[in-house]
Design an enzyme around this catalytic site. Structure first.
Site, short mmCIF file in Angstrom:
data_model
loop_
_atom_site.label_atom_id
_atom_site.label_comp_id
_atom_site.label_asym_id
_atom_site.label_seq_id
_atom_site.Cartn_x
_atom_site.Cartn_y
_atom_site.Cartn_z
N ASP A 1 0.84 -1.20 0.00
CA ASP A 1 0.00 0.00 0.00
C ASP A 1 0.87 1.25 0.00
OD1 ASP A 1 -2.95 1.09 0.73
OD2 ASP A 1 -1.44 2.26 1.82
N TYR B 1 2.66 10.13 -0.15
CA TYR B 1 3.79 9.52 0.58
C TYR B 1 5.12 9.82 -0.09
CZ TYR B 1 0.13 6.54 2.70
OH TYR B 1 -0.99 6.05 3.33
N SER C 1 -11.01 6.16 1.06
CA SER C 1 -10.24 6.13 2.31
C SER C 1 -10.69 7.27 3.21
CB SER C 1 -8.75 6.26 2.00
OG SER C 1 -7.97 6.15 3.17
N GLN D 1 -10.55 2.44 3.36
CA GLN D 1 -9.37 2.38 4.22
C GLN D 1 -9.46 3.46 5.29
OE1 GLN D 1 -4.63 3.25 3.83
NE2 GLN D 1 -5.47 1.86 2.28
N LEU E 1 -1.57 -0.59 14.64
CA LEU E 1 -0.91 -0.70 15.95
C LEU E 1 -1.01 0.63 16.71
CD1 LEU E 1 2.25 -2.69 14.80
CD2 LEU E 1 0.01 -3.57 15.49
N LYS F 1 2.72 -0.43 8.86
CA LYS F 1 4.00 0.01 8.33
C LYS F 1 5.12 -0.71 9.08
CE LYS F 1 7.37 3.64 8.57
NZ LYS F 1 7.82 4.77 9.41
N THR G 1 9.65 -1.22 8.48
CA THR G 1 10.78 -0.97 7.59
C THR G 1 11.84 -2.05 7.71
OG1 THR G 1 11.73 0.52 9.25
CG2 THR G 1 10.43 1.52 7.49
N ASN H 1 5.28 -8.87 12.14
CA ASN H 1 3.90 -8.65 11.70
C ASN H 1 3.40 -9.82 10.87
OD1 ASN H 1 3.94 -6.13 12.94
ND2 ASN H 1 4.39 -5.02 11.06
#
Length: 280
Positions: A52, A57, A145, A167, A196, A236, A238, A246
């Protein structure tokens, strides 16, 4: 805490609904191009099949690079992006959606969202443009969204293409019961961002207790809770460790008592609350 080998969770075991994998990788605030591309590649090769992103972004190009670098066929990836509020006039939707495809390096996206019902958004003008892109085959699905129930009802009425997803921010501290109910009535999937609560779920005693019970992390419990609610979560992450943690939430099975305990948490917290949000 016991750990699982994320590589043992095959992609096909990730439950899907309406063709959208139930667990995806969110990329909001993953702004370093090299890191973003590597996160996407890592997630896809671990087994994720849902990525996504969004125009705002500023990482669509990096996301596309990660997809290209991964040893996963494009047709096996569910890729979503979003049109920003300043690009929601009919012609701007058509133009900037194509720009997004160019940045992503793909011929189509699996889901294109209206990011917010704000700015240049006009239900008929905006959604007619998305329907046009849908008819052209440049997008496989139309989504919205941050839509409240009233915006969702209007969108369903005016959009020629079916709306498959809404969303919204959704987590144990913001369960969004009314939105989930409205989506169910219209056979629309709920995709939960910030599942989260930007880390706030880690401090909840109820979630900590359930995590200890299942020998799992608080993140895994929160994502398993969302899955039990029928919500598609896109946390999210990284680094490889967080991406893997996750992903391993797919092995966590909560029982009804766990769900009841999380539902009973007496705290509400909205992490994303811009001035232009429809509830303000």
């Amino acid at each position: 805490m016991a750990t699982h080998d994320a590589d043992t969770i095959a992609p096909e075991t990730c439950p899907t609904t309406s063709g959208i994998p139930m667990l995806g990788l969110g990329t909001w605030q993953n702004e370093d191009p090299e890191q973003c591309a590597e996160s996407v590649r890592t997630a896809l090769e671990m087994g994720y099949r849902h990525i996504d992103t969004a125009q705002i972004y500023d990482n669509e190009e990096a996301v596309g690079e990660g997809i290209a670098a991964a040893d996963v066929d494009r047709e096996d990836i569910f890729l979503a992006t979003k049109i920003w509020i300043s690009n929601l006039s009919h012609e701007d939707v058509l133009e900037t959606a194509r720009d997004s495809l160019d940045r992503l390096g793909v011929e189509y996206v699996d889901l294109l969202y209206v990011h917010w019902p704000a700015g240049e958004y006009d239900a008929e003008e905006t959604l007619s443009a998305l329907s046009e892109l849908y008819e052209e085959g440049l997008i496989e699905n139309v989504g919205v969204s941050n839509f409240q129930p009233e915006h969702l009802e209007e969108a369903v009425d005016v959009c020629d293409a079916p709306i498959v997803a809404n969303q919204v921010e959704l987590h144990p501290l913001l369960p969004q019961a009314e939105i989930r109910e409205t989506c169910t009535e219209h056979d629309i999937e709920v995709v939960g961002y910030s599942p989260l609560a930007r880390g706030r779920v880690f401090d909840q005693p109820e979630i900590q207790e359930i995590a200890a019970k299942h020998d799992a992390s608080e993140a895994q419990v929160s994502l398993a809770w969302a899955r039990e609610k029928g919500v598609i979560a896109i946390p999210k992450a990284t680094g490889e460790d967080h991406i893997g943690d996750n992903w391993e939430s797919l092995t966590v099975d909560l029982d009804p008592a766990d769900i009841d305990a999380i539902d009973a948490i007496d705290e509400t917290n909205r992490a994303v609350d811009p001035d232009f949000a429809p509830w303000n």
